[in-house]
Design an enzyme around this catalytic site. Structure first.
Site, short mmCIF file in Angstrom:
data_model
loop_
_atom_site.label_atom_id
_atom_site.label_comp_id
_atom_site.label_asym_id
_atom_site.label_seq_id
_atom_site.Cartn_x
_atom_site.Cartn_y
_atom_site.Cartn_z
N THR A 194 -3.05 5.43 -1.03
CA THR A 194 -1.88 5.36 -0.15
C THR A 194 -0.69 4.70 -0.83
O THR A 194 0.47 5.01 -0.51
CB THR A 194 -2.21 4.61 1.14
N LEU A 237 3.41 4.92 2.44
CA LEU A 237 3.09 5.62 3.69
C LEU A 237 1.56 5.65 3.85
O LEU A 237 0.93 6.68 3.62
CB LEU A 237 3.68 7.02 3.67
N HIS A 238 0.99 4.53 4.25
CA HIS A 238 -0.47 4.43 4.29
C HIS A 238 -1.10 5.46 5.24
O HIS A 238 -1.85 6.35 4.81
CB HIS A 238 -0.89 3.02 4.71
N ASP A 239 -0.84 5.33 6.53
CA ASP A 239 -1.55 6.15 7.50
C ASP A 239 -1.21 7.64 7.46
O ASP A 239 -2.08 8.48 7.72
CB ASP A 239 -1.34 5.60 8.91
#
Length: 301
Positions: A194, A237-239
């Site tokens: 991520t 932008l992890h999720d």
């Protein structure tokens, strides 16, 4: 493209909100429901934020159910400093679709039993408490999940709540351990992947320039993501990597690793250890960040 039936389990949260908007906007997803839990901020707020995102998209038809208000056995972790007191950095949203009665785990079980086994995928954007409860309360329904794609953990990257601990797994290590050992078709998207998918201020400009209301709201949310990091040139932008991985797994090179979850107290809680005696999982160990970011923006058109 045949839409992929998905359920989203989430604790929005700025980057959770971006992932939800992507799922709502992209024709490749057929959203069957949203479940919430405390994580980034308290359950009442995460549920309201999820409901407001559904309202923004005009999706009052999508069931929304609140789930776990706390981790399985330990105290939670407050991330209001990153996400703001409202969880979304003060970004304005419409009045939320209200959460329906009935627990998240019960809703997940009932939904999974209504369609053919293996046809609904579960996108986990927060801690794994709701999924662990489903495994405990309705293991037959949990076995009907097609794929579980979860943002969580780190293998080689430094952690974000401990030296090698990532927030989602550190919030509820017991739940993470139960999910890992359950034998599900599980893909983990850790910080190793991520952190390579990064939005810049150019991303804000590109999103705000699009005609879609969801894209423009995503632009506002990414802009809010920079407010506590004014000197940074990009933000991870992890999720959103979770739905992006489902759309384009080739952008997230993965390996099968045998893992165990550290359930100790202190800064090691939630750490993933590569261990030959551990449970197998498909783990994304990197990402084509430029292509994934382009797909994120394109998906919101």
């Amino acid at each position: 493209m045949t839409p992929r039936p998905v359920l989203v389990d989430t604790d929005p949260g700025l980057d959770d909100a971006l992932a939800i908007l992507l799922v709502l906007a992209h024709p490749g997803f057929a959203l069957r429901g949203v479940t919430t839990l405390a994580g980034n901020i308290g359950l009442e707020r995460t549920s309201a934020n999820a409901g407001a995102l559904l309202a923004l998209a005009g999706r009052h038809d999508v069931p929304l159910h609140a789930g776990a208000a706390a981790p399985s056995v330990r105290a939670g972790i407050d991330e209001a400093a990153i996400h703001g007191a409202d969880g979304l950095g003060g970004v304005a949203l419409p009045a939320p679709v209200p959460a329906r009665t009935g627990s998240a785990a019960r809703f997940l079980a009932e939904t999974l039993r209504t369609e053919a086994a293996g046809t609904i995928d579960l996108l986990c954007l927060g801690p794994l408490t709701n999924l662990a409860r489903l495994l405990e309360e309705a293991p037959d329904a949990a076995r009907r999940i097609g794929r579980v794609v979860a943002m969580g953990g780190t293998i080689r990257e430094p952690g974000n709540v401990g030296p090698m601990s990532e927030f989602n797994l550190a919030y509820d290590p017991e739940a993470a351990d139960a999910v890992l050992r359950a034998g599900l078709d599980l893909t983990l998207v850790p910080l190793d992947a991520t952190r390579r998918v990064r939005a810049s201020r150019d991303t804000v400009r590109d999103l705000l320039a699009l005609s879609s209301p969801l894209a423009r709201k995503a632009g506002e949310i990414v802009e809010a993501y920079f407010r506590d990091a004014a000197t940074r040139e990009s933000r991870p932008l992890h999720d959103p990597c979770v739905p992006l991985q489902l759309l384009r797994p080739d952008l997230f090179p993965a390996e099968t690793l045998h893992l165990r979850v550290d359930r100790s107290d202190g800064p090691e809680a939630g750490r993933l250890h590569v261990d030959p005696t551990g449970a197998p999982a498909n783990v994304a160990l990197g990402a084509d960040g430029e292509a994934a970011l382009a797909l994120f923006v394109q998906s919101l058109r």
